[in-house]
Design a protein around this motif. Structure first.
Motif, mmCIF file in Angstrom:
data_model
loop_
_atom_site.group_PDB
_atom_site.id
_atom_site.type_symbol
_atom_site.label_atom_id
_atom_site.label_comp_id
_atom_site.label_asym_id
_atom_site.label_seq_id
_atom_site.Cartn_x
_atom_site.Cartn_y
_atom_site.Cartn_z
ATOM 1 N N MET A 1 -67.262 -66.250 18.789
ATOM 2 C CA MET A 1 -68.413 -65.569 19.379
ATOM 3 C C MET A 1 -67.946 -64.506 20.381
ATOM 4 S SD MET A 1 -71.400 -66.655 18.303
ATOM 5 C CE MET A 1 -72.519 -66.330 19.665
ATOM 6 N N THR A 2 -68.562 -63.348 20.309
ATOM 7 C CA THR A 2 -68.281 -62.289 21.274
ATOM 8 C C THR A 2 -68.978 -62.593 22.593
ATOM 9 O OG1 THR A 2 -68.123 -60.673 19.501
ATOM 10 C CG2 THR A 2 -68.506 -59.816 21.718
ATOM 11 N N ASP A 3 -68.273 -62.394 23.707
ATOM 12 C CA ASP A 3 -68.913 -62.574 25.005
ATOM 13 C C ASP A 3 -70.045 -61.573 25.147
ATOM 14 O OD1 ASP A 3 -67.172 -64.574 25.702
ATOM 15 O OD2 ASP A 3 -65.792 -63.240 26.767
ATOM 16 N N PHE A 4 -71.213 -62.068 25.606
ATOM 17 C CA PHE A 4 -72.367 -61.179 25.744
ATOM 18 C C PHE A 4 -72.127 -60.178 26.867
ATOM 19 C CE2 PHE A 4 -76.439 -60.035 27.678
ATOM 20 C CZ PHE A 4 -77.104 -59.517 26.570
ATOM 21 N N GLN A 5 -72.389 -58.924 26.572
ATOM 22 C CA GLN A 5 -72.234 -57.863 27.569
ATOM 23 C C GLN A 5 -73.620 -57.420 28.033
ATOM 24 O OE1 GLN A 5 -69.418 -54.504 26.837
ATOM 25 N NE2 GLN A 5 -71.262 -53.226 26.915
ATOM 26 N N ALA A 6 -73.918 -57.647 29.293
ATOM 27 C CA ALA A 6 -75.209 -57.228 29.837
ATOM 28 C C ALA A 6 -75.297 -55.708 29.841
ATOM 29 C CB ALA A 6 -75.395 -57.770 31.244
ATOM 30 N N PHE A 7 -76.507 -55.195 29.759
ATOM 31 C CA PHE A 7 -76.764 -53.752 29.786
ATOM 32 C C PHE A 7 -76.785 -53.356 31.259
ATOM 33 C CE2 PHE A 7 -79.732 -50.394 27.668
ATOM 34 C CZ PHE A 7 -78.894 -49.381 28.100
ATOM 35 N N ALA A 8 -75.631 -52.901 31.772
ATOM 36 C CA ALA A 8 -75.413 -52.792 33.211
ATOM 37 C C ALA A 8 -76.455 -51.930 33.919
ATOM 38 C CB ALA A 8 -74.008 -52.246 33.483
ATOM 39 N N VAL A 9 -76.777 -50.780 33.351
ATOM 40 C CA VAL A 9 -77.744 -49.883 33.995
ATOM 41 C C VAL A 9 -79.126 -50.520 34.027
ATOM 42 C CG1 VAL A 9 -78.947 -47.679 33.775
ATOM 43 C CG2 VAL A 9 -76.466 -47.775 33.458
ATOM 44 N N GLU A 10 -79.572 -51.031 32.887
ATOM 45 C CA GLU A 10 -80.924 -51.593 32.824
ATOM 46 C C GLU A 10 -81.035 -52.895 33.606
ATOM 47 O OE1 GLU A 10 -83.454 -49.995 31.843
ATOM 48 O OE2 GLU A 10 -82.342 -48.311 30.996
ATOM 49 N N GLN A 11 -79.970 -53.673 33.657
ATOM 50 C CA GLN A 11 -79.982 -54.870 34.501
ATOM 51 C C GLN A 11 -80.192 -54.489 35.958
ATOM 52 O OE1 GLN A 11 -76.347 -57.135 34.521
ATOM 53 N NE2 GLN A 11 -77.188 -58.727 35.841
ATOM 54 N N TYR A 12 -79.475 -53.471 36.393
ATOM 55 C CA TYR A 12 -79.603 -53.015 37.782
ATOM 56 C C TYR A 12 -81.036 -52.564 38.070
ATOM 57 C CZ TYR A 12 -78.407 -50.631 42.150
ATOM 58 O OH TYR A 12 -78.349 -50.231 43.462
ATOM 59 N N LEU A 13 -81.616 -51.799 37.153
ATOM 60 C CA LEU A 13 -82.991 -51.339 37.342
ATOM 61 C C LEU A 13 -83.969 -52.508 37.359
ATOM 62 C CD1 LEU A 13 -82.974 -48.172 35.055
ATOM 63 C CD2 LEU A 13 -83.296 -48.206 37.527
ATOM 64 N N SER A 14 -83.797 -53.435 36.417
ATOM 65 C CA SER A 14 -84.704 -54.584 36.341
ATOM 66 C C SER A 14 -84.729 -55.380 37.635
ATOM 67 C CB SER A 14 -84.289 -55.501 35.183
ATOM 68 O OG SER A 14 -84.455 -54.869 33.942
ATOM 69 N N GLU A 15 -83.557 -55.457 38.288
ATOM 70 C CA GLU A 15 -83.435 -56.295 39.470
ATOM 71 C C GLU A 15 -83.809 -55.579 40.768
ATOM 72 O OE1 GLU A 15 -79.787 -59.070 37.685
ATOM 73 O OE2 GLU A 15 -79.354 -57.480 39.148
ATOM 74 N N THR B 1 -78.154 -51.829 11.224
ATOM 75 C CA THR B 1 -78.199 -51.338 9.841
ATOM 76 C C THR B 1 -76.863 -50.794 9.365
ATOM 77 O OG1 THR B 1 -80.540 -50.754 10.134
ATOM 78 C CG2 THR B 1 -79.385 -49.751 8.267
ATOM 79 N N LEU B 2 -76.182 -50.019 10.189
ATOM 80 C CA LEU B 2 -74.997 -49.298 9.731
ATOM 81 C C LEU B 2 -73.713 -50.102 9.780
ATOM 82 C CD1 LEU B 2 -75.342 -45.674 11.192
ATOM 83 C CD2 LEU B 2 -75.980 -46.523 8.921
ATOM 84 N N LEU B 3 -73.568 -50.976 10.775
ATOM 85 C CA LEU B 3 -72.264 -51.590 11.030
ATOM 86 C C LEU B 3 -71.967 -52.750 10.085
ATOM 87 C CD1 LEU B 3 -72.350 -51.462 14.922
ATOM 88 C CD2 LEU B 3 -70.976 -50.031 13.386
ATOM 89 N N PRO C 1 -68.563 -55.632 8.856
ATOM 90 C CA PRO C 1 -67.356 -56.274 9.410
ATOM 91 C C PRO C 1 -66.134 -55.359 9.373
ATOM 92 C CG PRO C 1 -68.557 -57.829 8.047
ATOM 93 C CD PRO C 1 -69.250 -56.503 7.883
ATOM 94 N N GLY C 2 -65.431 -55.296 10.514
ATOM 95 C CA GLY C 2 -64.239 -54.477 10.625
ATOM 96 C C GLY C 2 -64.481 -53.083 11.161
ATOM 97 N N ASP C 3 -65.744 -52.671 11.281
ATOM 98 C CA ASP C 3 -66.065 -51.323 11.761
ATOM 99 C C ASP C 3 -65.813 -51.192 13.257
ATOM 100 O OD1 ASP C 3 -66.868 -50.560 9.251
ATOM 101 O OD2 ASP C 3 -69.020 -50.641 9.670
ATOM 102 N N ASN C 4 -65.639 -49.956 13.689
ATOM 103 C CA ASN C 4 -65.616 -49.663 15.121
ATOM 104 C C ASN C 4 -66.563 -48.525 15.441
ATOM 105 O OD1 ASN C 4 -64.031 -46.996 15.298
ATOM 106 N ND2 ASN C 4 -62.568 -48.286 14.175
ATOM 107 N N LEU D 1 -72.850 -57.487 18.864
ATOM 108 C CA LEU D 1 -72.862 -57.895 17.461
ATOM 109 C C LEU D 1 -71.458 -58.216 16.953
ATOM 110 C CD1 LEU D 1 -75.428 -55.312 16.028
ATOM 111 C CD2 LEU D 1 -75.767 -57.793 16.214
ATOM 112 N N GLY D 2 -70.449 -58.003 17.818
ATOM 113 C CA GLY D 2 -69.092 -58.375 17.453
ATOM 114 C C GLY D 2 -68.213 -57.245 16.960
#
Length: 377
Positions: free
Chosen positions: A1-15, A96-98, A100-103, A121-122
């Motif tokens: 599982m990929t560690d969840f990355q918070a949406f830093a800008v929107e988290q700051y605004l929400s708080e 839709t586009l991504l 496995p193995g894509d970057n 999404l990994g």
């Protein structure tokens, strides 16, 4: 599982944003009231109020999609999918586009919505710098090194968030060449087109310049209508069904009222009036910001944004961006976004496309805090 990355800008605004008096954290122009929208767009109130509060056409009603398509060269309604803001459009693209193995390639600093979705999404996200000392130009060697045959998406926000810079012709060509070389998609977030400071000509879309382009936009930034929560994506017609199927899972549809009001706002004469309002706020606001930033000599500097309601202000103070922003909020009731939320220190994002009296009052408070910091250093 990929560690969840918070949406830093929107988290700051929400708080932090609710209840603050001097909110300079938003990235769009000062929102319109419904009364102002109805006047500028000449909305037929009787027809609007007679509309049933029902589900609208899921992919966007025909008139709205036609008016959106008319903003682009060689586009038609079947290229358009209406979404719940540009944020849903970005989410649908990643889903839709991504494969496995894509970057995914992103440019820094930028608005992280699509890159964050891809990470969560990994998928691998690779960052390419934009240089403040070169008016935020793209690091060309960095782009060349980052792109390979597994690059599926090159994501660009143009005009940029948070810097307000418009890509040069050379940088646009770099991106198209990099994408074409490996068959990648260019996903272009163009929500600030129409907010230019020095011209009334909107920033050119990537649409039409390369066969694998998805252009994303919304009613939030240039139109001052963020509360409609209405956006869209423009894509090759063959790709629309796959995006549409995921749209049905994500939100089913935007609202009937949002579609009706967006259709009215995008009627050509109404759109001209609404974008003229936005440009007026942007141009006056940036002049005021520049004047107030000069109050403490040598402390603040900014690469003048070519578009958007915001500036990415650099500061020279003995505090980091989180501390400066936190003290502004707690001591002066002023909200800005620290540069750390974009991965860039000694900066903050500031929106100045606001009513003049309110803007000046908040900037004076920022200068008062700056004076205290300088005095205690």
């Amino acid at each position: 599982m990929t560690d969840f990355q918070a949406f830093a800008v929107e988290q700051y605004l929400s708080e932090t944003e609710h209840g603050v008096h001097y909110n300079f954290s938003e990235s769009g122009v000062h929102p319109m009231s419904y009364a102002e929208l109805f006047e500028l767009a000449n909305v037929d109130r009787d027809a609007l109020f007679a509309t049933l509060v029902d589900y609208p056409q899921v992919n966007g009603n025909q008139l709205l999609r036609e008016r959106i398509a008319a903003l682009y060269q060689r586009a038609h309604a079947d290229n358009v999918l209406v979404t719940v803001g540009a944020t849903e459009a970005n989410t649908l693209v990643a889903a839709t586009l991504l494969e496995p193995g894509d970057n995914v390639i992103r440019f820094s600093p930028t608005y992280e919505q699509l890159a964050g979705n891809a990470h969560n999404l990994g998928y691998e996200v690779r960052s390419v710098d934009m240089h403040s000392t070169q008016d935020w130009a793209i690091d060309a060697p960095g782009l060349a090194a980052a792109v390979d045959d597994r690059t599926r998406i090159i994501h660009i926000v143009n005009p940029n968030n948070p810097t307000g810079q418009v890509l040069s012709a050379d940088d646009r060509e770099l991106i198209v060449a990099a994408a074409r070389g490996v068959g990648a998609w260019i996903v272009a977030d163009e929500v600030y087109s129409g907010t230019e400071r020095n011209t009334d000509e909107p920033t050119a879309s990537f649409w039409g310049g390369y066969e694998r382009v998805i252009a994303i936009n919304s009613m939030s930034k240039a139109y001052g209508l963020p509360g409609l929560r209405l956006g869209w994506l423009l894509a090759p017609e063959s790709l629309i069904p796959a995006l549409w199927r995921r749209h049905e899972y994500a939100s089913i549809t935007a609202t009937m009222m949002s579609m009706q009001l967006a259709s009215a706002a995008l009627e050509p004469s109404a759109r001209d009036a609404i974008t003229a309002r936005a440009r007026g706020l942007i141009r006056r606001g940036f002049e005021t910001l520049q004047k107030e930033l000069s109050y403490h000599k040598g402390v603040f500097s900014v690469v003048p944004p070519q578009a958007s309601a915001m500036s990415f202000v650099k500061f020279d103070l003995p505090v980091d961006s989180d501390t400066f922003s936190a003290r502004l909020l707690t001591e002066e009731d002023v909200l800005v976004i620290p540069g750390s939320r974009f991965g860039v220190e000694e900066h903050f994002r500031f929106s100045s496309a606001l009513p003049e009296e309110h803007l000046r009052a908040g900037l004076q408070r920022m200068n008062e805090l700056t004076g205290r910091i300088l005095k205690s250093a």
